[in-house]
Scaffold this motif. Structure first.
Motif, PDB file in Angstrom:
ATOM      1  N   LEU A  95       1.108  -1.490  -0.099  1.00 39.05           N
ATOM      2  CA  LEU A  95      -0.261  -0.175  -0.199  1.00 39.05           C
ATOM      3  C   LEU A  95       1.151   1.140  -0.089  1.00 39.05           C
ATOM      4  O   LEU A  95       0.561   2.089  -0.615  1.00 39.05           O
ATOM      5  N   THR A  96       2.169   1.445   0.989  1.00 39.77           N
ATOM      6  CA  THR A  96       2.774   2.759   1.027  1.00 39.77           C
ATOM      7  C   THR A  96       3.908   2.367  -0.060  1.00 39.77           C
ATOM      8  O   THR A  96       4.285   4.052  -0.283  1.00 39.77           O
ATOM      9  N   GLY A  97       4.556   1.176  -0.600  1.00 43.12           N
ATOM     10  CA  GLY A  97       5.227   1.639  -1.067  1.00 43.12           C
ATOM     11  C   GLY A  97       6.636   1.447  -0.955  1.00 43.12           C
ATOM     12  O   GLY A  97       7.864   1.980  -1.428  1.00 43.12           O
ATOM     13  N   VAL A  98       6.487   1.158   0.624  1.00 43.59           N
ATOM     14  CA  VAL A  98       7.838   0.575   1.486  1.00 43.59           C
ATOM     15  C   VAL A  98       8.092  -0.299   2.116  1.00 43.59           C
ATOM     16  O   VAL A  98       7.217  -0.617   2.874  1.00 43.59           O
ATOM     17  N   PRO A  99       9.416  -0.845   2.513  1.00 44.80           N
ATOM     18  CA  PRO A  99       9.319  -2.147   3.038  1.00 44.80           C
ATOM     19  C   PRO A  99       8.833  -1.624   4.440  1.00 44.80           C
ATOM     20  O   PRO A  99       8.536  -0.596   4.737  1.00 44.80           O
ATOM     21  N   TRP A 100       8.015  -2.538   5.393  1.00 44.27           N
ATOM     22  CA  TRP A 100       7.297  -2.672   6.609  1.00 44.27           C
ATOM     23  C   TRP A 100       7.959  -3.506   7.643  1.00 44.27           C
ATOM     24  O   TRP A 100       7.800  -4.711   7.517  1.00 44.27           O
ATOM     25  N   PRO A 101       7.990  -2.891   9.033  1.00 46.58           N
ATOM     26  CA  PRO A 101       8.258  -3.411   9.606  1.00 46.58           C
ATOM     27  C   PRO A 101       7.326  -4.645  10.562  1.00 46.58           C
ATOM     28  O   PRO A 101       5.883  -4.278  10.176  1.00 46.58           O
ATOM     29  N   ARG A 102       7.809  -5.602  11.353  1.00 49.43           N
ATOM     30  CA  ARG A 102       6.822  -6.873  11.660  1.00 49.43           C
ATOM     31  C   ARG A 102       5.251  -5.729  12.555  1.00 49.43           C
ATOM     32  O   ARG A 102       6.361  -5.198  13.213  1.00 49.43           O
ATOM     33  N   VAL A 103       4.248  -6.144  12.563  1.00 46.93           N
ATOM     34  CA  VAL A 103       3.517  -5.818  13.430  1.00 46.93           C
ATOM     35  C   VAL A 103       3.526  -6.533  14.727  1.00 46.93           C
ATOM     36  O   VAL A 103       2.632  -7.514  14.783  1.00 46.93           O
ATOM     37  N   LEU A 104       3.612  -6.140  15.328  1.00 47.45           N
ATOM     38  CA  LEU A 104       3.225  -6.196  16.970  1.00 47.45           C
ATOM     39  C   LEU A 104       1.963  -7.320  17.096  1.00 47.45           C
ATOM     40  O   LEU A 104       0.978  -6.304  16.599  1.00 47.45           O
ATOM     41  N   ASN A 105       2.050  -7.919  18.151  1.00 46.72           N
ATOM     42  CA  ASN A 105       0.219  -8.329  18.879  1.00 46.72           C
ATOM     43  C   ASN A 105      -0.512  -7.463  19.190  1.00 46.72           C
ATOM     44  O   ASN A 105       0.459  -6.634  20.312  1.00 46.72           O
ATOM     45  N   GLY A 106      -1.717  -7.502  19.002  1.00 44.48           N
ATOM     46  CA  GLY A 106      -2.648  -6.424  19.887  1.00 44.48           C
ATOM     47  C   GLY A 106      -1.801  -5.153  19.379  1.00 44.48           C
ATOM     48  O   GLY A 106      -2.030  -3.745  21.017  1.00 44.48           O
ATOM     49  N   THR A 107      -1.385  -4.231  18.359  1.00 47.10           N
ATOM     50  CA  THR A 107      -1.205  -2.922  18.039  1.00 47.10           C
ATOM     51  C   THR A 107      -1.876  -2.424  16.750  1.00 47.10           C
ATOM     52  O   THR A 107      -2.791  -3.639  16.052  1.00 47.10           O
ATOM     53  N   ARG A 108      -1.709  -1.523  16.075  1.00 42.06           N
ATOM     54  CA  ARG A 108      -2.850  -0.792  15.527  1.00 42.06           C
ATOM     55  C   ARG A 108      -1.490  -0.216  14.317  1.00 42.06           C
ATOM     56  O   ARG A 108      -0.721   0.567  14.932  1.00 42.06           O
ATOM     57  N   VAL A 109      -1.635   0.102  13.173  1.00 44.28           N
ATOM     58  CA  VAL A 109      -1.103   0.774  12.098  1.00 44.28           C
ATOM     59  C   VAL A 109      -2.211   1.821  11.046  1.00 44.28           C
ATOM     60  O   VAL A 109      -3.510   1.200  11.038  1.00 44.28           O
ATOM     61  N   LEU A 110      -2.295   3.339  11.800  1.00 36.11           N
ATOM     62  CA  LEU A 110      -3.663   3.981  10.788  1.00 36.11           C
ATOM     63  C   LEU A 110      -3.199   4.740   9.152  1.00 36.11           C
ATOM     64  O   LEU A 110      -1.712   5.521  10.367  1.00 36.11           O
ATOM     65  N   LEU A 111      -3.858   4.257   8.338  1.00 29.32           N
ATOM     66  CA  LEU A 111      -3.431   4.807   7.125  1.00 29.32           C
ATOM     67  C   LEU A 111      -4.356   5.426   6.902  1.00 29.32           C
ATOM     68  O   LEU A 111      -5.374   4.807   6.990  1.00 29.32           O
ATOM     69  N   GLN A 112      -3.720   6.613   6.159  1.00 32.61           N
ATOM     70  CA  GLN A 112      -5.029   7.533   5.261  1.00 32.61           C
ATOM     71  C   GLN A 112      -4.727   7.440   4.019  1.00 32.61           C
ATOM     72  O   GLN A 112      -3.856   7.610   3.427  1.00 32.61           O
ATOM     73  N   THR A 113      -5.970   7.461   2.909  1.00 30.47           N
ATOM     74  CA  THR A 113      -6.041   7.924   1.661  1.00 30.47           C
ATOM     75  C   THR A 113      -6.076   9.675   1.186  1.00 30.47           C
ATOM     76  O   THR A 113      -6.610  10.011   2.346  1.00 30.47           O
ATOM     77  N   CYS A 114      -5.294   9.817   0.550  1.00 30.81           N
ATOM     78  CA  CYS A 114      -4.722  11.346   0.150  1.00 30.81           C
ATOM     79  C   CYS A 114      -5.421  11.518  -1.462  1.00 30.81           C
ATOM     80  O   CYS A 114      -5.121  10.947  -2.248  1.00 30.81           O
ATOM     81  N   THR A 115      -6.563  12.357  -0.925  1.00 34.49           N
ATOM     82  CA  THR A 115      -7.458  12.786  -2.128  1.00 34.49           C
ATOM     83  C   THR A 115      -6.544  13.061  -2.619  1.00 34.49           C
ATOM     84  O   THR A 115      -7.006  13.496  -4.242  1.00 34.49           O
ATOM     85  N   ASP A 116      -5.450  14.273  -2.934  1.00 30.71           N
ATOM     86  CA  ASP A 116      -4.795  15.440  -3.770  1.00 30.71           C
ATOM     87  C   ASP A 116      -3.680  14.627  -4.861  1.00 30.71           C
ATOM     88  O   ASP A 116      -3.595  14.262  -5.860  1.00 30.71           O
TER      89      ASP A 116
END
Length: 239
Positions: free
Chosen positions: A191-212
């Motif tokens: 989605l972001t086009g960059v490598p992503w680190p491990r997502v830990l248990n019980g955590t969140r990542v918030l992504l938003q769409t940019c209309t511009d």
């Protein structure tokens, strides 16, 4: 609870592929109709990894093996739910595996979110014969990550992208997706086009769409439509 190591058949997802939903990672410059609907408004998607299980604590590969949350995982889900209580969230959408469904239910209760649903394509990557093995042992046996009778990394990435596109098209507002470490990491990177680190248990990542600029950017907790009008472009001086 049965591990995929105990069967000789390959276990793969049966999700129907829709080419219109497979957009380019990062910029999403593909099918015009689908693209315009995906980026029609600024919205936030929360990507949540389920709480801890005993196999997580033991560093064993779970994949499609249905391992329930342990007590720590249940506490993690409830604590994470409190972080969503002040946000403007519409729906929680979960993987069908029990560790994700229980996380979604506990999160919904703590956050006061009424609408939850199951989406099969959010299930974890199939690791085939590696399921049930310690992570270190599986990586030593298959260092290239090509686990027999499992999904390839490209397959799980495609499935993750298609799942995100599908839920955005089908559900309005800000969404919470409860899924798994393997599929989340590959999907977030795509989605972001960059490598992503491990997502830990019980955590969140918030992504938003940019209309511009028609990209995804990592955002804070949404509170209202007005507060979400500032895009990543405006935050970065219009670049």
């Amino acid at each position: 609870m049965q591990s995929a190591r105990q069967t000789t058949t390959c276990r793969r997802t049966n999700e129907r592929r829709d080419p219109a939903r497979t957009l380019l990672p990062g910029s999403y410059e593909a099918n015009p109709c689908c693209f315009s609907r995906l980026m029609a408004e600024a919205r936030t998607i929360a990507f949540v990894r389920h709480g801890q299980t005993d196999w997580n604590a033991q560093r064993r590969i779970q994949g499609l093996t249905d391992v329930p949350l342990n007590q720590t995982g249940q506490q993690q889900a409830t604590q994470l739910g409190l972080k969503f209580a002040s946000g403007d969230w519409h729906t929680i959408i979960s993987s069908p595996l029990s560790r994700a469904k229980e996380t979604a239910a506990l999160l919904a209760k703590a956050a006061g979110i009424r609408t939850t649903t199951i989406f099969p394509a959010l299930t974890e990557r199939s690791y085939g014969l590696a399921e049930g093995l310690p992570v270190a042992e599986a990586n030593a046996q298959w260092p290239d990550g090509a686990f027999p009778c499992g999904e390839s990394l490209s397959e799980v990435t495609d499935r993750g992208l298609e799942a995100v596109h599908a839920v955005i098209l089908e559900h309005p507002g800000n969404l919470i997706l409860v899924s798994h470490g393997g599929v989340l990491r590959s999907t977030l990177a795509a989605l972001t086009g960059v490598p992503w680190p491990r997502v830990l248990n019980g955590t969140r990542v918030l992504l938003q769409t940019c209309t511009d600029c028609k990209r995804w950017w990592q955002s804070g907790n949404p509170s209202s439509a007005r507060s979400r009008q500032n895009s990543c472009c405006s935050r970065n001086g219009g670049t």
